[in-house]
Design an enzyme around this catalytic site. Structure first.
Site, short mmCIF file in Angstrom:
data_model
loop_
_atom_site.label_atom_id
_atom_site.label_comp_id
_atom_site.label_asym_id
_atom_site.label_seq_id
_atom_site.Cartn_x
_atom_site.Cartn_y
_atom_site.Cartn_z
N GLU A 1 -38.06 -14.57 17.53
CA GLU A 1 -39.52 -14.40 17.50
C GLU A 1 -40.14 -15.70 17.98
OE1 GLU A 1 -41.33 -13.34 13.73
OE2 GLU A 1 -43.25 -13.01 14.72
N CYS B 1 -43.59 -10.45 13.15
CA CYS B 1 -45.02 -10.16 13.01
C CYS B 1 -45.79 -10.20 14.32
CB CYS B 1 -45.64 -11.15 12.03
SG CYS B 1 -45.13 -10.86 10.34
N ASN C 1 -42.81 -3.12 13.19
CA ASN C 1 -42.05 -4.20 12.55
C ASN C 1 -42.05 -3.97 11.05
OD1 ASN C 1 -40.69 -6.71 12.17
ND2 ASN C 1 -42.64 -7.64 11.64
N GLU C 2 -42.88 -4.66 10.31
CA GLU C 2 -42.87 -4.47 8.85
C GLU C 2 -44.04 -3.56 8.47
OE1 GLU C 2 -42.90 -8.44 7.22
OE2 GLU C 2 -40.72 -8.45 7.05
O1 AHR Z 1 -39.31 -14.10 10.22
C1 AHR Z 1 -40.60 -14.45 9.90
C2 AHR Z 1 -41.46 -13.24 9.59
O2 AHR Z 1 -41.00 -12.61 8.44
C3 AHR Z 1 -41.44 -12.15 10.61
O3 AHR Z 1 -42.32 -12.38 11.64
C4 AHR Z 1 -41.83 -10.94 9.83
O4 AHR Z 1 -41.28 -9.75 10.33
C5 AHR Z 1 -41.38 -11.26 8.43
O5 AHR Z 1 -42.39 -11.07 7.52
#
Ligand code: AHR
Length: 658
Positions: A48, A246, A377-378
């Site tokens: 990321e 994120c 993602n989440e």
């Molecule tokens: O890895 C850091 C963050 O943790 C990522 O962006 C997210 O997916 C998770 O909350």
């Protein structure tokens, strides 16, 4: 104190002295009864653009805000002048004429000589400059008359020039041109800067001012930092997940990651704020933007280079639910789904297709052979399931064998998780992405998590995890305790390789002066990088992946925490070796007798790789190899191996079947 205690135990074990209460175990390895297959994708990496992971990190561009598109257009730049003249440096916005790269800088010279009028770029927390290395400078420019000379200087923190050259801009007229020049640095500087002095008379428009080191990965112009890619290549990861995290979601939908904005000529890749710019008030990074010089083409290329399956994650029509929680209405979701379908075409389509042609034009006519993709993602809640169903229907209708990775939210338990886990299994989701940022105790206590998971239906992707120790322990928090607890947990993932078919630690990279989130797997500054103890644990699992699980038991039970012992075993069909992984998470030495059942003969010696340290030990720029694996050989006695483990240790044993 703890450190000294562990050291004492270690010394005693080395000297074969009786320890305080040594423990004896007999572990039975049923070598002739391999069970489930371990997928080649089992151990992968999560990338990321967080912690200056891409811009200011692996993307080797040294100039910050190269096209003046940051919210503050001159951020990163200082103007140097002998005498102030109103309007001699103007940021001009083309607006609709070029929405992707609207701004450029107009410089008006008044018979300027070197030293009269110039710019300094500060880089990302400075520029890492290496003695003897070639630096490649380029610029886009436009000038009515061919008259401008650029004097380029690399400077150190005392403003001493450590590399310089002159570039003449020779084209005149209304259109933009690119000019480039290379030169060598005479000194190594951790935090250098770039000076550009203008010589000439009249105006010159400049844009996309760029400086790359000559030693990028595979020497690709405009490429990636080789040392950072090397860490990844050496892990031989099964997959690489990108671009997050994120940043896929965005804090609102306008800030979501849009892969189509990240391909094609770099000057047309529309810059966007990085959501980590403002995410944590206590780790603000006002200069954190995404130029997308590292875009989806480069991610696919990186995956190919390091032999990993590409795993892109796309926005599902929902922004981060911790931030705006903005969702796209269901009747407006089609463009999002189309992005997913088009991505498959970009990766795999024939060069005659619209997106396959874009890929080919970027230099890769052969397909990338993309097999899977994450949707969201989440994200969580019924809104996620509702949107996911649309993606699932459209993608499976066109590509029935394409695998989809689906979100189970932010936590590995609780109401949100239970709801999603239930719904996703009803939908027969290919993969459920579970995230666990938890304490070392959680990792140790959850070593039986997957033993009772359903063996059929959806598979698990441990998509983001890291053991988080007490926040007070150093800034990196990548202690040996964290890594050891991850190793213990990972033996349970391996044992359940029929259920958990992919796993990746997160986040991957952090710049020592630009991070937002810790711990992280690999730390860098402008010149150096080091792997944390967690990195070496990941690498050991990946390089000792094996092809099938082999049962290993202690008193007829899986080895998942009895006397703080954790173990897994597998066989590597390619080399005909048995691989045993053993974690001693206790403060006591342990004598373990490994009995190999069902084998005809073992080689006389095995290869033993051990990591052991005090629980608070870390690696650092000054001590990058403080906690690393150490290799030795170990004697095999017939069908038996005595594997004595020191307190807080992780051992990997390879022995050949003969
Ligand atoms: O890895 C850091 C963050 O943790 C990522 O962006 C997210 O997916 C998770 O909350």
């Amino acid at each position: 104190m703890k450190q000294r205690f562990a050291l004492l135990l270690f010394v005693m074990a080395m000297l074969n002295m009786p320890a305080f209460s040594q423990q004896n175990h007999t572990l039975l390895v049923k070598a002739a009864q391999p069970t489930v297959a371990i997928q080649p994708t089992m151990w992968g990496i999560f990338f990321e653009d967080i912690n200056l992971g891409a811009d200011g990190g692996i993307y080797a561009e040294l100039v910050k805000n190269r096209s003046f598109e940051f919210f503050k257009p001159m951020m990163g730049w200082a103007v140097n002048r002998k005498k102030f003249v109103e309007g001699e440096m103007l940021v001009i916005n083309r607006g609709n004429e070029d929405t992707r790269n609207p701004r450029f800088l107009r410089v008006t010279m008044n018979n300027a000589a070197k030293g009269d009028l110039g710019l300094t770029n500060e880089g990302f927390r400075g520029m890492g400059i290496k003695k003897g290395l070639r630096y490649d400078f380029s610029i886009m420019y436009r000038q009515p008359d061919a008259h401008t000379k650029l004097h380029l200087e690399l400077i150190d923190t005392t403003k001493q020039v450590v590399g310089d050259t002159v570039l003449s801009l020779t084209e005149a007229g209304d259109s933009w041109h690119k000019a480039a020049v290379s030169f060598h640095a005479r000194e190594t500087v951790l935090k250098g800067k770039l000076n550009i002095w203008f010589e000439g008379n009249g105006t010159v428009d400049v844009d996309m001012i760029s400086l790359f080191p000559g030693d990028t990965w595979k020497n690709r112009p405009g490429g990636m930092r080789a040392d950072m890619v090397q860490w990844l290549a050496e892990m031989k990861p099964g997959f690489i997940r990108f671009p997050g995290g994120c940043i896929v979601e965005g804090f609102d939908l306008t800030n979501r990651y849009r892969w189509k904005n990240t391909v094609g000529p770099i000057e047309e890749r529309q810059l966007m704020i990085n959501r980590w710019n403002i995410e944590f008030p206590y780790r603000n990074a006002p200069d954190y933007f995404q130029t997308f010089g590292l875009g989806f083409f480069e991610y696919f290329q990186l995956a190919e280079d390091i032999g990993a399956e590409a795993l892109p994650i796309l926005n599902c029509g929902m922004a981060c639910q911790f931030n705006s929680a903005e969702v796209v209405p269901m009747q407006a979701i089609d463009p999002y789904v189309q992005d997913a379908l088009d991505l498959i075409e970009f990766a795999n389509g024939d060069v005659s297709t619209k997106w396959g042609k874009v890929r080919a034009n970027m230099g890769h006519p052969a397909p990338f052979n993309l097999k899977m993709m994450g949707v969201g993602n989440e994200n969580w809640g019924p809104q996620y399931i509702e949107r996911l169903k649309v993606f699932q229907a459209a993608i499976k209708a066109k590509y029935p064998n394409f695998k989809l990775i689906c979100s189970s939210g932010t936590d590995p338990n609780g109401d949100r998780f239970d709801y999603l886990n239930g719904e996703l299994r009803k939908l027969n989701a290919d993969f459920i992405d579970e995230h666990y940022y938890r304490s070392p105790q959680w990792f140790l206590q959850n070593a039986r998590r997957y033993d009772n998971y359903p063996r059929t239906g959806s598979k698990v992707f441990g998509g983001e995890y890291a053991s988080h120790v007490d926040k007070t322990v150093g800034i990196t928090r990548n202690t040996w305790l964290a890594a050891l607890s991850e190793a213990a947990f990972m033996t349970s993932l391996e044992r359940n390789a029929d259920v958990v078919q992919m796993a990746s630690y997160a986040p991957l990279f952090a710049h020592a002066e630009g991070w937002q989130w810790a711990p992280d797997l690999i730390w860098v500054n402008n010149l150096q990088s080091y792997g944390t103890p967690d990195y070496y644990v990941q690498k050991l699992f990946s390089l000792n992946k094996g092809s099938k699980v082999v049962p290993i038991t202690l008193n007829n039970d899986v080895v998942a925490g009895q006397d703080s012992l954790y173990a897994s075993a597998c066989i590597d069909a390619a080399t005909n070796e048995l691989i045993i992984k053993l974690v001693n998470a206790s403060d006591k030495p342990q004598n373990n007798t490994l009995l190999f059942d069902g084998v005809k003969k073992l080689a006389a010696k095995g290869k033993l790789t051990v990591m052991q340290a005090a629980l608070t030990d870390v690696n650092s720029f000054d001590s990058p190899t403080n906690v690393v694996p150490v290799e030795s050989t170990i004697a095999v006695k017939g069908k038996k191996i005595e594997l004595n483990t020191t307190p807080y240790s992780f051992s990997v044993l390879r022995v050949k079947l003969e």
